[in-house]
Write a protein that holds these residues in place. Structure first.
Motif, PDB file in Angstrom:
ATOM      1  N   ARG A   1       0.864  -1.188   0.000  1.00 48.37           N
ATOM      2  CA  ARG A   1       0.000   0.000   0.000  1.00 48.37           C
ATOM      3  C   ARG A   1       0.898   1.235   0.000  1.00 48.37           C
ATOM      4  O   ARG A   1       2.035   1.186   0.471  1.00 48.37           O
ATOM      5  CB  ARG A   1      -0.883   0.014   1.246  1.00 48.37           C
ATOM      6  CG  ARG A   1      -1.868  -1.128   1.319  1.00 48.37           C
ATOM      7  CD  ARG A   1      -2.639  -1.135   2.612  1.00 48.37           C
ATOM      8  NE  ARG A   1      -1.683  -1.060   3.728  1.00 48.37           N
ATOM      9  CZ  ARG A   1      -1.977  -0.647   4.943  1.00 48.37           C
ATOM     10  NH1 ARG A   1      -3.187  -0.270   5.247  1.00 48.37           N
ATOM     11  NH2 ARG A   1      -1.063  -0.628   5.892  1.00 48.37           N
ATOM     12  N   GLU A   2       0.388   2.342  -0.493  1.00 48.50           N
ATOM     13  CA  GLU A   2       1.190   3.556  -0.633  1.00 48.50           C
ATOM     14  C   GLU A   2       1.819   3.990   0.687  1.00 48.50           C
ATOM     15  O   GLU A   2       2.995   4.347   0.740  1.00 48.50           O
ATOM     16  CB  GLU A   2       0.323   4.682  -1.199  1.00 48.50           C
ATOM     17  CG  GLU A   2       1.109   5.914  -1.574  1.00 48.50           C
ATOM     18  CD  GLU A   2       0.257   6.960  -2.268  1.00 48.50           C
ATOM     19  OE1 GLU A   2       0.521   8.141  -2.031  1.00 48.50           O
ATOM     20  OE2 GLU A   2      -0.652   6.583  -3.027  1.00 48.50           O
ATOM     21  N   GLU A   3       1.045   3.930   1.784  1.00 44.83           N
ATOM     22  CA  GLU A   3       1.587   4.365   3.078  1.00 44.83           C
ATOM     23  C   GLU A   3       2.677   3.425   3.584  1.00 44.83           C
ATOM     24  O   GLU A   3       3.642   3.854   4.215  1.00 44.83           O
ATOM     25  CB  GLU A   3       0.488   4.556   4.133  1.00 44.83           C
ATOM     26  CG  GLU A   3      -0.364   3.332   4.386  1.00 44.83           C
ATOM     27  CD  GLU A   3      -1.610   3.249   3.525  1.00 44.83           C
ATOM     28  OE1 GLU A   3      -2.542   2.522   3.933  1.00 44.83           O
ATOM     29  OE2 GLU A   3      -1.682   3.871   2.451  1.00 44.83           O
ATOM     30  N   ASP A   4       2.570   2.133   3.275  1.00 43.99           N
ATOM     31  CA  ASP A   4       3.612   1.190   3.666  1.00 43.99           C
ATOM     32  C   ASP A   4       4.855   1.359   2.794  1.00 43.99           C
ATOM     33  O   ASP A   4       5.981   1.256   3.276  1.00 43.99           O
ATOM     34  CB  ASP A   4       3.103  -0.252   3.583  1.00 43.99           C
ATOM     35  CG  ASP A   4       2.096  -0.575   4.675  1.00 43.99           C
ATOM     36  OD1 ASP A   4       2.096   0.114   5.721  1.00 43.99           O
ATOM     37  OD2 ASP A   4       1.297  -1.509   4.486  1.00 43.99           O
ATOM     38  N   ARG A   5       4.642   1.634   1.517  1.00 44.65           N
ATOM     39  CA  ARG A   5       5.775   1.882   0.630  1.00 44.65           C
ATOM     40  C   ARG A   5       6.534   3.128   1.088  1.00 44.65           C
ATOM     41  O   ARG A   5       7.757   3.182   1.047  1.00 44.65           O
ATOM     42  CB  ARG A   5       5.314   2.004  -0.826  1.00 44.65           C
ATOM     43  CG  ARG A   5       6.469   1.880  -1.796  1.00 44.65           C
ATOM     44  CD  ARG A   5       6.079   1.694  -3.250  1.00 44.65           C
ATOM     45  NE  ARG A   5       4.989   2.504  -3.712  1.00 44.65           N
ATOM     46  CZ  ARG A   5       3.792   2.054  -4.056  1.00 44.65           C
ATOM     47  NH1 ARG A   5       3.526   0.770  -3.987  1.00 44.65           N
ATOM     48  NH2 ARG A   5       2.862   2.856  -4.486  1.00 44.65           N
TER      49      ARG A   5
END
Length: 188
Positions: free
Chosen positions: A51-55
């Motif tokens: 997910r974008e926030e994890d990336r």
């Protein structure tokens, strides 16, 4: 400077579990139909699926291998030319490889590695305050001795049983720093 560190938020007793962080990303096999990347590139190939926030958590980790980026880009281009899907353009994949090589925790059996962004902030010491171990897709830190509130949480990035000169050499080659912990200072 030292960068980000982990501090104890309360007094910790010897044997207490200090951290139990779930794996953000592991050495996953790519979906069927894609050629499996070489072992050192497997985490890189899986980053795009986050997910974008994890990336963003991965992107924020330190890269001790930035000086090798040109070589990593060339290697990534070669893999892409051979049909390996790295999940990102060669330039991004090369940067991610440096981040993974700096921050991934390997299991002691050599079966794989994973990214744990909070654990990656733990500083190194050749006389660490915590031991680390992987289990059930989590990375655990366990206190080796009592740790006072506001004391730094440390782990060893290399085997503490190695002689000082080998520990220092391995740390410089892998992480780009010279150890200045009390144990290494005493050995000089």
């Amino acid at each position: 400077g030292k960068g980000r560190i982990l501090l104890a938020t309360e007094d910790i007793e010897k044997g207490d579990v200090v951290l139990a962080e779930p794996e953000l990303l592991g050495s996953l096999a790519p979906p069927t139909g894609r050629e499996r990347p070489p072992k050192r590139w497997r985490l890189v190939a899986a980053i795009e699926s986050l997910r974008e926030e994890d990336r963003a958590l991965v992107e924020d980790l330190h890269d001790a291998h930035a000086a090798r980026r040109g070589r990593y880009v060339a290697a990534a281009r070669t893999l892409v030319e051979r049909g390996v899907d790295l999940g990102a353009p060669p330039e991004d994949a090369a940067r991610w490889l440096g981040i993974c090589r700096t921050n991934a925790f390997r299991d002691r059996d050599g079966g794989g590695s994973g990214l744990f962004p909070v654990a990656a902030m733990a500083a190194h010491s050749c006389a660490p305050s915590c031991d680390r171990f992987l289990g059930d897709d989590r990375l655990f830190f366990q206190a080796r001795h009592a740790i006072a509130r506001d004391e730094e949480i440390t782990i060893s990035y290399v085997a503490t049983t190695l002689p000082a000169h080998l520990r220092m050499s391995a740390l410089l080659a892998r992480y780009g720093f010279r150890c200045d912990c009390p144990r290494c200072r005493a050995a000089l």
